[in-house]
Write a protein that holds these residues in place. Structure first.
Motif, PDB file in Angstrom:
ATOM      1  N   ARG A 198      -8.337  14.342  -2.207  1.00 53.81           N
ATOM      2  CA  ARG A 198      -7.521  14.772  -1.070  1.00 53.81           C
ATOM      3  C   ARG A 198      -6.487  13.712  -0.699  1.00 53.81           C
ATOM      4  O   ARG A 198      -5.354  14.014  -0.388  1.00 53.81           O
ATOM      5  CB  ARG A 198      -8.442  15.070   0.122  1.00 53.81           C
ATOM      6  CG  ARG A 198      -7.689  15.543   1.321  1.00 53.81           C
ATOM      7  CD  ARG A 198      -8.537  16.219   2.412  1.00 53.81           C
ATOM      8  NE  ARG A 198      -9.958  16.041   2.381  1.00 53.81           N
ATOM      9  CZ  ARG A 198     -10.661  15.515   3.407  1.00 53.81           C
ATOM     10  NH1 ARG A 198     -10.067  15.125   4.508  1.00 53.81           N
ATOM     11  NH2 ARG A 198     -11.971  15.407   3.313  1.00 53.81           N
ATOM     12  N   PHE A 199      -6.893  12.435  -0.748  1.00 49.81           N
ATOM     13  CA  PHE A 199      -5.958  11.354  -0.383  1.00 49.81           C
ATOM     14  C   PHE A 199      -5.219  10.793  -1.606  1.00 49.81           C
ATOM     15  O   PHE A 199      -4.524   9.807  -1.505  1.00 49.81           O
ATOM     16  CB  PHE A 199      -6.709  10.229   0.344  1.00 49.81           C
ATOM     17  CG  PHE A 199      -7.071  10.577   1.773  1.00 49.81           C
ATOM     18  CD1 PHE A 199      -6.212  10.247   2.814  1.00 49.81           C
ATOM     19  CD2 PHE A 199      -8.253  11.251   2.059  1.00 49.81           C
ATOM     20  CE1 PHE A 199      -6.533  10.570   4.130  1.00 49.81           C
ATOM     21  CE2 PHE A 199      -8.583  11.577   3.365  1.00 49.81           C
ATOM     22  CZ  PHE A 199      -7.722  11.245   4.407  1.00 49.81           C
ATOM     23  N   GLN A 200      -5.405  11.451  -2.735  1.00 50.91           N
ATOM     24  CA  GLN A 200      -4.746  11.037  -3.990  1.00 50.91           C
ATOM     25  C   GLN A 200      -4.955   9.551  -4.269  1.00 50.91           C
ATOM     26  O   GLN A 200      -4.019   8.794  -4.506  1.00 50.91           O
ATOM     27  CB  GLN A 200      -3.259  11.372  -3.942  1.00 50.91           C
ATOM     28  CG  GLN A 200      -3.005  12.863  -3.887  1.00 50.91           C
ATOM     29  CD  GLN A 200      -1.561  13.183  -3.512  1.00 50.91           C
ATOM     30  OE1 GLN A 200      -0.646  12.477  -3.896  1.00 50.91           O
ATOM     31  NE2 GLN A 200      -1.382  14.247  -2.767  1.00 50.91           N
ATOM     32  N   ILE A 201      -6.238   9.177  -4.195  1.00 49.97           N
ATOM     33  CA  ILE A 201      -6.599   7.772  -4.377  1.00 49.97           C
ATOM     34  C   ILE A 201      -6.509   7.409  -5.853  1.00 49.97           C
ATOM     35  O   ILE A 201      -7.015   8.126  -6.716  1.00 49.97           O
ATOM     36  CB  ILE A 201      -8.029   7.543  -3.829  1.00 49.97           C
ATOM     37  CG1 ILE A 201      -8.011   7.689  -2.304  1.00 49.97           C
ATOM     38  CG2 ILE A 201      -8.587   6.194  -4.230  1.00 49.97           C
ATOM     39  CD1 ILE A 201      -6.975   6.875  -1.584  1.00 49.97           C
TER      40      ILE A 201
ATOM     41  N   TYR B 109       0.841  -1.198   0.000  1.00 49.01           N
ATOM     42  CA  TYR B 109       0.000   0.000   0.000  1.00 49.01           C
ATOM     43  C   TYR B 109       0.875   1.246   0.000  1.00 49.01           C
ATOM     44  O   TYR B 109       1.921   1.268   0.647  1.00 49.01           O
ATOM     45  CB  TYR B 109      -0.850   0.055   1.270  1.00 49.01           C
ATOM     46  CG  TYR B 109      -1.980  -0.941   1.356  1.00 49.01           C
ATOM     47  CD1 TYR B 109      -2.007  -2.076   0.575  1.00 49.01           C
ATOM     48  CD2 TYR B 109      -3.022  -0.718   2.245  1.00 49.01           C
ATOM     49  CE1 TYR B 109      -3.049  -2.980   0.684  1.00 49.01           C
ATOM     50  CE2 TYR B 109      -4.066  -1.613   2.366  1.00 49.01           C
ATOM     51  CZ  TYR B 109      -4.078  -2.743   1.585  1.00 49.01           C
ATOM     52  OH  TYR B 109      -5.108  -3.635   1.702  1.00 49.01           O
ATOM     53  N   SER B 110       0.393   2.297  -0.645  1.00 48.20           N
ATOM     54  CA  SER B 110       1.043   3.594  -0.471  1.00 48.20           C
ATOM     55  C   SER B 110       0.646   4.125   0.901  1.00 48.20           C
ATOM     56  O   SER B 110      -0.357   3.697   1.487  1.00 48.20           O
ATOM     57  CB  SER B 110       0.579   4.557  -1.557  1.00 48.20           C
ATOM     58  OG  SER B 110      -0.816   4.795  -1.403  1.00 48.20           O
ATOM     59  N   GLU B 111       1.435   5.058   1.406  1.00 51.06           N
ATOM     60  CA  GLU B 111       1.099   5.660   2.709  1.00 51.06           C
ATOM     61  C   GLU B 111      -0.290   6.297   2.637  1.00 51.06           C
ATOM     62  O   GLU B 111      -1.106   6.143   3.544  1.00 51.06           O
ATOM     63  CB  GLU B 111       2.162   6.702   3.064  1.00 51.06           C
ATOM     64  CG  GLU B 111       1.943   7.298   4.444  1.00 51.06           C
ATOM     65  CD  GLU B 111       2.996   8.344   4.803  1.00 51.06           C
ATOM     66  OE1 GLU B 111       4.114   8.303   4.250  1.00 51.06           O
ATOM     67  OE2 GLU B 111       2.680   9.215   5.638  1.00 51.06           O
ATOM     68  N   ASN B 112      -0.564   6.989   1.522  1.00 48.02           N
ATOM     69  CA  ASN B 112      -1.878   7.634   1.348  1.00 48.02           C
ATOM     70  C   ASN B 112      -3.013   6.646   1.487  1.00 48.02           C
ATOM     71  O   ASN B 112      -4.029   6.942   2.110  1.00 48.02           O
ATOM     72  CB  ASN B 112      -2.004   8.201  -0.070  1.00 48.02           C
ATOM     73  CG  ASN B 112      -1.253   9.474  -0.209  1.00 48.02           C
ATOM     74  OD1 ASN B 112      -0.848  10.062   0.786  1.00 48.02           O
ATOM     75  ND2 ASN B 112      -1.055   9.897  -1.442  1.00 48.02           N
ATOM     76  N   ARG B 113      -2.836   5.503   0.851  1.00 47.64           N
ATOM     77  CA  ARG B 113      -3.915   4.516   0.863  1.00 47.64           C
ATOM     78  C   ARG B 113      -4.183   4.054   2.296  1.00 47.64           C
ATOM     79  O   ARG B 113      -5.333   3.942   2.716  1.00 47.64           O
ATOM     80  CB  ARG B 113      -3.524   3.311  -0.009  1.00 47.64           C
ATOM     81  CG  ARG B 113      -4.596   2.240  -0.013  1.00 47.64           C
ATOM     82  CD  ARG B 113      -4.224   1.068  -0.902  1.00 47.64           C
ATOM     83  NE  ARG B 113      -5.269   0.058  -0.892  1.00 47.64           N
ATOM     84  CZ  ARG B 113      -5.209  -1.098  -1.523  1.00 47.64           C
ATOM     85  NH1 ARG B 113      -4.147  -1.396  -2.246  1.00 47.64           N
ATOM     86  NH2 ARG B 113      -6.191  -1.959  -1.452  1.00 47.64           N
TER      87      ARG B 113
END
Ligand code: 5GP
Ligand code: MN
Length: 336
Positions: free
Chosen positions: A246-249, A210-214
């Motif tokens: 916002r979370f760059q999903i 996972y990315s940190e954002n995810r």
């Protein structure tokens, strides 16, 4: 058995068949794994083929051998269109209604090719000329292995085939935990391990990537967005387009999010609604009695499996929320 002879005849009817393998939009690990597993198997048989995906897919699938050659219809329209139009055989994997492949649907419907459906979802629409279909298989990837076994060609299974198919079985059974995990599923998985699939590496590539954002987005959804509708034993998360931004999903990041609600004691139904701007995409997961697929089909233009289904809506999130809360009382008998 007759079916098998029919399929073999289909394959040998063309001395050098032009083959396209396609699967549903936003392919998951079973969709892409079965497609690439079949691709590598056909290569072993001396039959080159092309995998055409209707859309892109998550980065966590990009380790799959052969992935770089996948033609993304959205990015390479002309190439995809030409391949579909010229094909003698089109394998349709892990879907059974043409609406699941978006704009490719019409092209596949109109193509001169024979269409071979390999799938494990309920109620095939009937666009196929041949089908290897049962809802008793854990996954389409498992079905591809059954086909290879029926062909008596298991010795041709190499590490690439094994890894792709193992990934599809592992994810569609949620790591061998769903009820669809039968003794045969484990037997197939065992054979894939013997052929070189590395369970730790495949699991890591898909689930520990996972990315940190995810990860922060999941935390945010569970902490701030999840509603628990106690009277209906239902968990509900509605995600706005603004939150996605916002979370760059990115594609694939919301996969699995719907499952968390079901981990709560007493929760029977978990619903995720994501505002994808063009439409609101819905996911339904249930534990036992609640017919997620019938619910999705009747109210949200979707379908799927009894305990895992999806759908779509043109309504905005608020309207969907209201509709859901209005509908749930009708289903109370399935939610206690
Ligand atoms: P997900 O919630 O992971 O998107 O989808 C879960 C399952 O529901 C999929 O394996 C598929 O069978 C089904 N599904 C998801 N979206 C749709 C849809 O829009 N239409 C239909 N017929 N089935 C869907
Ligand atoms: Mn599947």
């Amino acid at each position: 058995m007759n079916q098998l002879i029919e399929l073999k005849n289909l394959l040998s009817a063309f001395p050098r068949p032009r083959v396209v393998i396609t699967t549903h939009h936003k392919p998951d690990a079973d969709a892409l794994g079965s497609s690439l597993g079949l691709l590598h198997f056909l290569i072993q048989l001396g039959v080159p083929a092309h995998v055409v995906s209707p859309t892109d897919y998550g980065d966590f699938l990009k380790w799959m051998p052969g992935e770089k050659e996948v033609v993304n219809f959205e990015k390479e329209k002309e190439k995809a269109t030409a391949l579909v139009a010229a094909a003698d055989l089109i394998f349709c994997l892990d879907f059974n209604t043409l609406s699941r492949i978006n704009l490719l649907g019409d092209m596949v419907a109109n193509a001169k090719a024979k269409k071979i459906l390999i799938d494990h979802h309920l109620e095939p629409e009937g666009f196929d000329d041949f089908r290897l279909w049962t809802t008793n298989a854990s996954s389409t990837s498992e079905l591809i292995f059954w086909m290879i076994e029926l062909f008596n060609e298991v010795e041709k299974v190499n590490e690439s085939i094994a890894s792709c198919l193992y990934a599809g079985i592992m994810t569609d059974t949620a790591s061998f935990k769903h009820n669809s995990t039968k003794p045969t599923t484990h037997r197939v998985a065992a054979k894939l391990l013997e052929k070189g699939a590395k369970p730790n590496r495949i699991h890591e590539a898909i689930y520990d990537n996972y990315s940190e954002n995810r990860m922060r987005f999941i935390g945010y959804c569970l902490n701030e967005k999840m509603q628990i509708l106690h009277d209906y034993r239902t968990a509900l998360i509605l995600v706005t387009a603004e939150e996605l931004e916002r979370f760059q999903i990115i594609t694939g990041d919301t996969e699995g999010l719907v499952n968390y609600g079901l981990s709560i004691t007493g929760i029977e139904l978990s619903i995720l609604v994501v505002d994808r701007t063009v439409a609101r995409k819905m996911s339904f997961r249930s534990k036992s009695k609640f017919p997620a697929n019938a619910f999705a089909r009747k109210h949200f233009n979707g379908g799927g499996h009894f305990n895992a289904a999806g759908g779509e809506s043109a309504d905005d999130l608020q309207t969907i929320e209201k509709k859901l809360k209005h509908l749930l009382p009708e289903y109370i008998a399935y939610l206690n």
